[in-house]
Scaffold this motif. Structure first.
Motif, PDB file in Angstrom:
ATOM      1  N   VAL A 113       1.074  -0.976  -0.134  1.00 42.65           N
ATOM      2  CA  VAL A 113       0.256  -0.169   0.042  1.00 42.65           C
ATOM      3  C   VAL A 113       0.903   1.117   0.324  1.00 42.65           C
ATOM      4  CG1 VAL A 113      -1.611   1.362   0.779  1.00 42.65           C
ATOM      5  CG2 VAL A 113      -1.573  -1.158   1.081  1.00 42.65           C
ATOM      6  N   SER A 114       2.108   1.248   0.942  1.00 43.48           N
ATOM      7  CA  SER A 114       2.784   2.201   1.164  1.00 43.48           C
ATOM      8  C   SER A 114       3.133   2.924  -0.612  1.00 43.48           C
ATOM      9  CB  SER A 114       4.184   2.005   1.430  1.00 43.48           C
ATOM     10  OG  SER A 114       5.344   3.398   2.221  1.00 43.48           O
ATOM     11  N   GLY A 115       3.943   1.443  -1.524  1.00 48.18           N
ATOM     12  CA  GLY A 115       4.003   2.142  -2.763  1.00 48.18           C
ATOM     13  C   GLY A 115       3.100   2.960  -3.098  1.00 48.18           C
ATOM     14  N   THR A 116       2.312   2.363  -3.580  1.00 47.99           N
ATOM     15  CA  THR A 116       1.216   3.208  -4.369  1.00 47.99           C
ATOM     16  C   THR A 116       0.260   4.715  -3.494  1.00 47.99           C
ATOM     17  OG1 THR A 116       0.302   1.012  -4.802  1.00 47.99           O
ATOM     18  CG2 THR A 116      -1.405   2.327  -5.449  1.00 47.99           C
ATOM     19  N   ILE A 117       1.067   4.800  -2.856  1.00 50.51           N
ATOM     20  CA  ILE A 117      -0.218   6.114  -2.499  1.00 50.51           C
ATOM     21  C   ILE A 117       1.457   7.124  -1.766  1.00 50.51           C
ATOM     22  CG2 ILE A 117      -1.628   5.418  -1.322  1.00 50.51           C
ATOM     23  CD1 ILE A 117       0.806   5.640   0.673  1.00 50.51           C
ATOM     24  N   ALA A 118       1.830   6.792  -2.598  1.00 51.12           N
ATOM     25  CA  ALA A 118       3.294   7.048  -2.610  1.00 51.12           C
ATOM     26  C   ALA A 118       3.133   8.923  -2.738  1.00 51.12           C
ATOM     27  CB  ALA A 118       4.953   7.039  -2.780  1.00 51.12           C
ATOM     28  N   GLU A 119       4.122   9.991  -2.541  1.00 45.04           N
ATOM     29  CA  GLU A 119       4.877  11.340  -2.709  1.00 45.04           C
ATOM     30  C   GLU A 119       3.140  12.269  -2.612  1.00 45.04           C
ATOM     31  OE1 GLU A 119       7.290  11.789  -5.079  1.00 45.04           O
ATOM     32  OE2 GLU A 119       6.664  10.773  -6.382  1.00 45.04           O
ATOM     33  N   ARG A 120       1.609  12.008  -2.054  1.00 38.11           N
ATOM     34  CA  ARG A 120       0.487  13.097  -1.812  1.00 38.11           C
ATOM     35  C   ARG A 120      -0.397  12.357  -0.719  1.00 38.11           C
ATOM     36  NH1 ARG A 120       0.271   7.969  -5.182  1.00 38.11           N
ATOM     37  NH2 ARG A 120      -1.428   8.347  -6.300  1.00 38.11           N
ATOM     38  N   MET A 121       0.055  11.648   0.084  1.00 38.68           N
ATOM     39  CA  MET A 121      -0.541  11.126   1.025  1.00 38.68           C
ATOM     40  C   MET A 121      -0.197  11.018   2.029  1.00 38.68           C
ATOM     41  SD  MET A 121      -2.714   7.775   2.473  1.00 38.68           S
ATOM     42  CE  MET A 121      -3.964   7.917   1.564  1.00 38.68           C
ATOM     43  N   LYS A 122      -1.013  11.782   3.775  1.00 38.49           N
ATOM     44  CA  LYS A 122      -0.233  12.289   4.585  1.00 38.49           C
ATOM     45  C   LYS A 122      -0.253  11.338   5.157  1.00 38.49           C
ATOM     46  CE  LYS A 122      -3.845  16.233   5.879  1.00 38.49           C
ATOM     47  NZ  LYS A 122      -5.286  16.857   6.201  1.00 38.49           N
ATOM     48  N   LEU A 123       0.832  11.117   6.070  1.00 37.33           N
ATOM     49  CA  LEU A 123       1.427  10.295   6.936  1.00 37.33           C
ATOM     50  C   LEU A 123       0.292   9.058   7.786  1.00 37.33           C
ATOM     51  CD1 LEU A 123       3.744   8.368   7.689  1.00 37.33           C
ATOM     52  CD2 LEU A 123       4.723  10.404   9.414  1.00 37.33           C
ATOM     53  N   TRP A 124      -0.133  10.588   9.162  1.00 41.03           N
ATOM     54  CA  TRP A 124      -1.053   9.395  10.183  1.00 41.03           C
ATOM     55  C   TRP A 124      -2.446   8.759   9.472  1.00 41.03           C
ATOM     56  CZ3 TRP A 124       0.793   8.333  14.130  1.00 41.03           C
ATOM     57  CH2 TRP A 124       1.573   8.871  14.702  1.00 41.03           C
ATOM     58  N   PRO A 125      -2.985   9.253   8.473  1.00 45.47           N
ATOM     59  CA  PRO A 125      -3.616   8.710   7.525  1.00 45.47           C
ATOM     60  C   PRO A 125      -3.495   7.340   7.309  1.00 45.47           C
ATOM     61  CG  PRO A 125      -4.246  11.130   7.172  1.00 45.47           C
ATOM     62  CD  PRO A 125      -2.524  10.595   7.781  1.00 45.47           C
ATOM     63  N   PHE A 126      -2.068   7.505   6.621  1.00 51.23           N
ATOM     64  CA  PHE A 126      -2.016   5.876   5.903  1.00 51.23           C
ATOM     65  C   PHE A 126      -1.569   5.129   7.123  1.00 51.23           C
ATOM     66  CE2 PHE A 126       2.097   3.261   5.925  1.00 51.23           C
ATOM     67  CZ  PHE A 126       1.881   2.770   4.687  1.00 51.23           C
ATOM     68  N   LEU A 127      -0.727   5.003   8.154  1.00 44.52           N
ATOM     69  CA  LEU A 127      -0.368   4.611   9.474  1.00 44.52           C
ATOM     70  C   LEU A 127      -1.791   4.317  10.322  1.00 44.52           C
ATOM     71  CD1 LEU A 127       2.693   6.763  11.155  1.00 44.52           C
ATOM     72  CD2 LEU A 127       2.675   4.795   9.249  1.00 44.52           C
ATOM     73  N   ILE A 128      -2.836   4.906  10.815  1.00 45.90           N
ATOM     74  CA  ILE A 128      -4.269   4.905  10.874  1.00 45.90           C
ATOM     75  C   ILE A 128      -4.773   3.669  10.298  1.00 45.90           C
ATOM     76  CG2 ILE A 128      -6.326   5.223  11.206  1.00 45.90           C
ATOM     77  CD1 ILE A 128      -5.376   7.961  12.431  1.00 45.90           C
ATOM     78  N   PHE A 129      -4.814   4.078   8.608  1.00 51.19           N
ATOM     79  CA  PHE A 129      -5.503   2.728   8.012  1.00 51.19           C
ATOM     80  C   PHE A 129      -4.157   1.736   7.677  1.00 51.19           C
ATOM     81  CE2 PHE A 129      -5.227   0.369   3.954  1.00 51.19           C
ATOM     82  CZ  PHE A 129      -6.669  -0.097   3.495  1.00 51.19           C
ATOM     83  N   THR A 130      -3.316   1.529   8.114  1.00 52.15           N
ATOM     84  CA  THR A 130      -2.804   0.320   8.503  1.00 52.15           C
ATOM     85  C   THR A 130      -2.798  -0.601   9.527  1.00 52.15           C
ATOM     86  OG1 THR A 130      -0.352   0.851   7.531  1.00 52.15           O
ATOM     87  CG2 THR A 130      -0.231  -0.596   9.025  1.00 52.15           C
ATOM     88  N   GLY A 178      -7.557   2.625  -1.564  1.00 50.45           N
ATOM     89  CA  GLY A 178      -7.106   4.629  -1.286  1.00 50.45           C
ATOM     90  C   GLY A 178      -7.096   5.350  -2.357  1.00 50.45           C
ATOM     91  N   VAL A 179      -6.009   4.888  -4.102  1.00 53.40           N
ATOM     92  CA  VAL A 179      -5.681   5.636  -4.570  1.00 53.40           C
ATOM     93  C   VAL A 179      -6.534   5.981  -5.475  1.00 53.40           C
ATOM     94  CG1 VAL A 179      -4.984   3.695  -6.723  1.00 53.40           C
ATOM     95  CG2 VAL A 179      -3.911   5.933  -5.986  1.00 53.40           C
ATOM     96  N   LEU A 180      -7.796   4.736  -5.188  1.00 55.23           N
ATOM     97  CA  LEU A 180      -8.834   5.843  -5.774  1.00 55.23           C
ATOM     98  C   LEU A 180      -9.806   6.339  -5.445  1.00 55.23           C
ATOM     99  CD1 LEU A 180     -10.405   2.711  -7.061  1.00 55.23           C
ATOM    100  CD2 LEU A 180      -9.161   3.823  -8.282  1.00 55.23           C
ATOM    101  N   ILE A 181      -9.571   6.738  -4.021  1.00 59.41           N
ATOM    102  CA  ILE A 181     -10.272   8.007  -3.311  1.00 59.41           C
ATOM    103  C   ILE A 181      -8.810   9.538  -3.389  1.00 59.41           C
ATOM    104  CG2 ILE A 181     -10.839   8.870  -1.370  1.00 59.41           C
ATOM    105  CD1 ILE A 181     -11.743   6.368  -0.773  1.00 59.41           C
ATOM    106  N   LEU A 182      -7.699   9.151  -3.151  1.00 59.19           N
ATOM    107  CA  LEU A 182      -6.533   9.697  -3.259  1.00 59.19           C
ATOM    108  C   LEU A 182      -6.154  11.268  -4.471  1.00 59.19           C
ATOM    109  CD1 LEU A 182      -4.162  10.983  -1.190  1.00 59.19           C
ATOM    110  CD2 LEU A 182      -2.829   9.571  -2.314  1.00 59.19           C
ATOM    111  N   ASP A 317      -2.208   6.799 -10.766  1.00 60.61           N
ATOM    112  CA  ASP A 317      -0.916   7.121 -10.518  1.00 60.61           C
ATOM    113  C   ASP A 317      -0.345   5.673  -8.953  1.00 60.61           C
ATOM    114  OD1 ASP A 317       0.994   7.952 -10.274  1.00 60.61           O
ATOM    115  OD2 ASP A 317       0.431   9.716  -9.662  1.00 60.61           O
ATOM    116  N   ASP A 318       0.080   5.260  -9.695  1.00 60.10           N
ATOM    117  CA  ASP A 318       0.582   3.869  -9.173  1.00 60.10           C
ATOM    118  C   ASP A 318       2.665   4.930  -9.258  1.00 60.10           C
ATOM    119  OD1 ASP A 318       1.938   2.155  -7.734  1.00 60.10           O
ATOM    120  OD2 ASP A 318       1.132   0.051  -8.880  1.00 60.10           O
ATOM    121  N   PRO A 319       3.169   5.345  -8.279  1.00 57.66           N
ATOM    122  CA  PRO A 319       4.308   5.785  -8.732  1.00 57.66           C
ATOM    123  C   PRO A 319       5.373   4.814  -8.841  1.00 57.66           C
ATOM    124  CG  PRO A 319       3.600   6.776  -7.091  1.00 57.66           C
ATOM    125  CD  PRO A 319       2.335   5.888  -7.034  1.00 57.66           C
TER     126      PRO A 319
END
Length: 404
Positions: A113-130, A178-182, A317-319
């Protein structure tokens, strides 16, 4: 006989511990790969994500996830001597070795998941999802498969040796939701439908990450033999490891050949992802032999070459190409077991893919949407343009190199 039982207990436990260490090392591979394929202004954030997601995944799986996956699914772990009602005596190997081997798989799914949403997602929402992924989403679908419940018989007969679907596609489905929403990174797609390449900042680092992942995969697949205490077991492990290596080689070669034919140049990033796609492709059936692994790897490497531009056409967009590697190749690898293993029905594989994919995608989409509504997933445009590092971590990975 008692001495033989002790030796088997020791050898089986050693396999879990040693293989788990190799799989844990894959966390470094994911961190290096993602850092290399993204821009320097986001590197410190990428590294922070990969370290903390591993810690979060391990903690959540210990306190919640392992019980959902292998126990009754309702109780917290009260003692390190017993996990979800399991004991070392009942298992025939140390229960903590079993836990350690399983927990590093959870972190792998989160790393996708981390690589797909890289470069534009906030840190804490990602960690909460984790937290939710490792504590609930991953363990629930794992309970239907490796946990043995088969979802009341709905996915009976489904076979996934080491996790093409159960680990890799799960990460891919969660990332896709996640990336569809992001949405895409700023400037990635123009208004007239053109795709603007955003090159990775450090291809040597990405290559190092790929080799680390390649090495870690020997523990990922080899350890999934789940036993080392007999001649048959070590023969099986050796076959699985050799097949795993063959699949990676085939995927890399196929990606190199196809990019030369299509683009008139060999694309290193495609070659790296081709090797990884080969690894994912054989993960559901690395016990089927090297010839099958070779075919699985060839097709996995080819799929990546076509999947990466396909997702771009959909403006997804999948970096790092994680969806192409882990979701697409994961689906193919799971189907391949139904094609090449006469003891596994193709329909059972299809049902497993659909049921697990639908559950993970829908549940992940709901969690991502709630997070987006409450705290927002995406950084503001100024932060994205300037880079996430200063805003999210207060650090720069390469402070000596100032951008103009």
């Amino acid at each position: 006989m008692e001495n033989f039982t002790d030796v088997k207990y020791i050898l089986d436990g050693f396999l879990f511990v040693f293989a788990g260490i190799l799989v844990m090392w894959m966390a470094a591979g994911f961190a290096m790969l993602e850092s290399g394929l993204t821009r320097t202004k986001n590197t410190a954030t990428v590294l922070t994500k990969n370290v903390v997601l591993f810690a979060v995944s391990c903690i959540m799986f210990y306190f919640v996830g392992y019980n959902f996956m292998y126990g009754e699914g309702s109780s917290f772990i009260g003692s390190g001597a017993m996990l979800s009602g399991k004991t070392s005596e009942a298992l025939g190997y140390p229960v903590m070795a079993d836990f350690f081997f399983q927990v590093v798989f959870v972190a792998t799914a989160a790393s996708v998941v981390s690589g797909t949403i890289a470069e534009r997602m906030k840190l804490w929402p990602f960690l909460i999802f984790t937290v939710v992924l490792s504590g609930l989403i991953y363990p629930i679908q794992g309970h239907w498969t490796w946990g043995g419940s088969e979802l009341g018989g709905l996915i009976a007969g489904f076979s996934d040796f080491a996790g093409s679907t159960i680990v890799h596609s799960v990460g891919g489905w969660a990332a896709l939701a996640g990336v569809l929403i992001l949405g895409a990174r700023k400037g990635k797609y123009t208004k007239d439908g053109q795709v603007k390449p955003i090159p990775g900042s450090n291809l040597p680092l990405a290559t190092l990450g790929t080799f680390i992942l390649w090495m870690g995969w020997f523990g990922f697949n080899g350890g999934s033999q789940l036993a080392l205490g007999s001649k048959e077991d070590i023969d099986g492990i050796a076959s699985v490891v050799a097949s795993t290596n063959m699949a990676a080689c085939a995927g890399a070669i196929m990606a190199a050949i196809l990019t030369q034919l299509i683009y008139k140049k060999v694309d290193l990033t495609m070659v790296l992802n081709g090797a990884l796609a080969g690894l994912v492709s054989c993960t559901a059936g690395p016990d089927l032999g090297m010839n099958i692994a070779f075919i699985e790897g060839l097709i996995g490497g080819a799929l990546v070459v076509f999947a990466v531009p396909f997702f771009d056409k959909l403006r997804i967009d999948d970096p790092v190409g994680a969806l192409s590697v882990h979701l697409v190749a994961g689906i193919w690898g799971t189907l391949a077991v139904g094609i090449f293993n006469p003891e596994v029905a193709l329909l059972a594989q299809v049902k497993g893919i659909v049921v697990i994919g639908a559950f993970v995608f829908i549940s992940s989409f709901i969690v991502w949407k709630i997070l987006d509504l409450i705290i927002g997933l995406r950084v503001d445009e100024e932060t994205e343009v300037n880079g996430l590092d200063i805003h999210e971590t207060g650090l720069e990975a390469y402070p000596e190199f100032k951008r103009a």
